[in-house]
Design a protein around this motif. Structure first.
Motif, short mmCIF file in Angstrom:
data_model
loop_
_atom_site.label_atom_id
_atom_site.label_comp_id
_atom_site.label_asym_id
_atom_site.label_seq_id
_atom_site.Cartn_x
_atom_site.Cartn_y
_atom_site.Cartn_z
N PRO A 177 0.82 -1.22 0.00
CA PRO A 177 0.00 0.00 0.00
C PRO A 177 0.85 1.27 0.00
N ARG A 178 0.22 2.40 -0.28
CA ARG A 178 0.90 3.70 -0.32
C ARG A 178 1.03 4.25 1.10
N TRP A 179 1.92 3.66 1.86
CA TRP A 179 2.20 4.09 3.22
C TRP A 179 3.62 4.60 3.27
N PRO A 180 3.91 5.55 4.15
CA PRO A 180 5.28 6.10 4.21
C PRO A 180 6.34 5.10 4.69
N VAL A 181 5.94 3.95 5.19
CA VAL A 181 6.93 2.95 5.60
C VAL A 181 7.40 2.11 4.42
N PHE A 182 6.73 2.25 3.25
CA PHE A 182 7.11 1.51 2.06
C PHE A 182 7.58 2.48 0.99
N LEU A 183 8.83 2.37 0.61
CA LEU A 183 9.39 3.17 -0.47
C LEU A 183 9.29 2.31 -1.72
N LYS A 184 8.26 2.57 -2.53
CA LYS A 184 7.91 1.69 -3.64
C LYS A 184 8.64 2.03 -4.93
N THR A 185 8.72 1.03 -5.77
CA THR A 185 9.27 1.19 -7.10
C THR A 185 8.33 2.04 -7.94
N ILE A 186 8.89 2.86 -8.81
CA ILE A 186 8.08 3.61 -9.78
C ILE A 186 8.01 2.72 -11.02
N SER A 187 6.83 2.19 -11.31
CA SER A 187 6.71 1.19 -12.37
C SER A 187 6.93 1.79 -13.77
N CYS A 188 6.47 2.98 -14.04
CA CYS A 188 6.66 3.62 -15.34
C CYS A 188 7.22 5.02 -15.12
N PRO A 189 8.51 5.12 -14.80
CA PRO A 189 9.07 6.43 -14.49
C PRO A 189 9.14 7.35 -15.70
N ILE A 190 8.76 8.60 -15.49
CA ILE A 190 8.83 9.61 -16.55
C ILE A 190 9.72 10.73 -16.04
N GLY A 191 10.74 11.06 -16.81
CA GLY A 191 11.69 12.09 -16.42
C GLY A 191 12.97 11.48 -15.90
N GLU A 192 14.07 12.22 -16.08
CA GLU A 192 15.39 11.71 -15.68
C GLU A 192 15.48 11.38 -14.20
N ARG A 193 14.93 12.24 -13.36
CA ARG A 193 15.02 12.03 -11.91
C ARG A 193 14.32 10.75 -11.49
N ARG A 194 13.13 10.55 -12.02
CA ARG A 194 12.37 9.35 -11.65
C ARG A 194 13.00 8.08 -12.23
N VAL A 195 13.54 8.16 -13.43
CA VAL A 195 14.21 7.01 -14.04
C VAL A 195 15.42 6.61 -13.19
N LEU A 196 16.23 7.61 -12.79
CA LEU A 196 17.40 7.34 -11.96
C LEU A 196 16.98 6.75 -10.62
N PHE A 197 15.96 7.35 -9.99
CA PHE A 197 15.49 6.85 -8.71
C PHE A 197 15.02 5.41 -8.84
N ALA A 198 14.22 5.11 -9.86
CA ALA A 198 13.69 3.75 -10.04
C ALA A 198 14.82 2.74 -10.20
N ALA A 199 15.85 3.09 -10.96
CA ALA A 199 16.99 2.18 -11.17
C ALA A 199 17.74 1.94 -9.86
N LYS A 200 18.01 3.00 -9.11
CA LYS A 200 18.74 2.86 -7.84
C LYS A 200 17.92 2.10 -6.81
N GLN A 201 16.63 2.42 -6.73
CA GLN A 201 15.76 1.77 -5.74
C GLN A 201 15.63 0.29 -6.04
N GLU A 202 15.43 -0.05 -7.29
CA GLU A 202 15.28 -1.46 -7.68
C GLU A 202 16.56 -2.25 -7.41
N SER A 203 17.70 -1.64 -7.71
CA SER A 203 18.99 -2.30 -7.46
C SER A 203 19.18 -2.56 -5.97
N ALA A 204 18.91 -1.55 -5.16
CA ALA A 204 19.07 -1.70 -3.71
C ALA A 204 18.08 -2.73 -3.15
N ARG A 205 16.84 -2.70 -3.63
CA ARG A 205 15.83 -3.64 -3.15
C ARG A 205 16.23 -5.08 -3.46
#
Length: 151
Positions: A11-39
């Motif tokens: 769920p969308r709770w602040p205790v869960f830092l979720k993956t961005i499934s369809c990132p749009i924009g450089e910042r979100r693409v970078l975040f999604a890649a880093k978050q997925e790698s760390a996860r």
């Protein structure tokens, strides 16, 4: 309050830092890649520990943070010792004749609820705040962008 790296099923709770499934924009693409790698790194590490020690599999929501940390450190240290021995790099352990470690060995591990049950209920409510989740995501995307832009 800490948070968990999670995927879209949570769920969308602040205790869960979720993956961005369809990132749009450089910042979100970078975040999604880093978050997925760390996860994925965290999932692999916990999978190894869970396969070896049942205590890592169980729920710890009501444990003291210090106890959780001690259990995790102990499991990680034991894993590393076993991995060294399996590779043939057996460590020479020196017995502590002075007894400095024996005094801590007899102290019991304490598990239990935090001081006030009201604090537990308040924390439960704050964990489910969707506005806080959105703010955490925005803050983390900016943090990852700023850290990687400096490199």
């Amino acid at each position: 309050m800490g948070y968990y790296l999670a995927d879209d099923i949570y769920p969308r709770w602040p205790v869960f830092l979720k993956t961005i499934s369809c990132p749009i924009g450089e910042r979100r693409v970078l975040f999604a890649a880093k978050q997925e790698s760390a996860r994925k790194d965290v999932e692999r590490a916990f999978g190894v520990l869970q396969s070896r020690w049942a205590i890592v599999k169980g729920p710890t929501r009501f444990w003291y943070k210090e106890v959780i940390a001690d259990v995790m450190y102990a499991c990680i240290i034991m894993h590393n010792i076993i991995a060294e021995q399996e590779r043939g790099h057996v460590t020479d352990w020196v017995d502590d004749e002075a007894g400095s470690s024996s005094s801590t060995a007899t102290s019991p591990v304490t598990r239990g609820l935090p001081m006030g049950f009201g604090a537990v209920l308040q924390r439960q409510a704050s964990m489910r705040n969707q506005q806080d989740h959105t703010q955490l995501m925005t803050d983390m995307i900016e943090e990852v962008w700023n850290r990687n832009r400096r490199r």
